[in-house]
Design an enzyme around this catalytic site. Structure first.
Site: not given
Length: 194
Positions: A88, A115, A162, A70, A33, A26, A105, A117, A68
């Site tokens: 989270e 960003e 996003w 990964h 990614h 980032h 996006y 992704e 959100c």
């Protein structure tokens, strides 16, 4: 000893190119990614919104969809959704339904951080209380889906870039989030299939 988290790098053709440390991807030259977005609903059809922690590298303090993250290399994306919801938001989810398998996006912050992704979008329905992790989430709020979607469409609600792009695509699936038909896992780009 803490093991550094890696993300899956993705080519323009949707195939995995390898991995890189999450902390390195980032910046001003963020490579494409693999990530995910999720929208958590309660049994009344309200969507859970979260305000990102103020120390986040990207879009700190901004309201967005529920969660959100990964997927780890080799981890199924729907399992990553369930894992991150627990971490989270303290939520226990039985499953995550794939809705937008090929969403992607690129967004640039005012300070130049990017960003970028490939970000499949999921729906999760829960009936357990939310316990936000302050390392990730500054604030939470439940909102009726229709009110939220109209607020985003009308520019009345300021949300992450996003989320702003995803909401109209979700609205196209129908007015009731509980009746949205999941997409097949085979619709995911190759990098997102485990």
């Amino acid at each position: 000893m803490t093991i550094e988290e890696h993300v899956v790098l993705v080519g323009d053709d949707g195939h995995a190119l390898g991995t890189a440390p999450k902390t390195s991807v980032h910046g001003r030259e963020t490579p494409l990614h693999l990530a995910f977005s999720s929208y958590v609903f309660d049994r009344e059809g309200r969507v859970l919104l979260t305000r990102r922690a103020d120390h986040k590298i990207t879009w700190p303090g901004v309201w967005t969809n529920s969660c959100c993250g990964h997927p780890l290399p080799g981890e199924a994306v729907d399992r990553a959704v369930v894992r991150r919801l627990s971490y989270e938001l303290g939520l226990t989810a039985e499953r995550a339904d794939l809705l937008l398998p090929t969403f992607s996006y690129r967004a640039v912050m005012a300070n130049g951080i990017v960003e970028h992704e490939l970000c499949p979008v999921y729906r999760v329905v829960v009936d357990t209380p939310v316990v936000p992790n302050p390392d990730e989430v500054a604030e939470v709020r439940w909102m009726p889906w229709k009110e939220f979607a109209e607020g985003v469409a009308g520019g009345l609600l300021v949300v992450s870039p996003w989320c702003r792009e995803q909401v109209p695509l979700l609205v196209e699936l129908g007015s009731d989030p509980m009746t949205w038909q999941p997409a097949p896992v085979t619709a995911l780009p190759p990098a997102a299939r485990v």
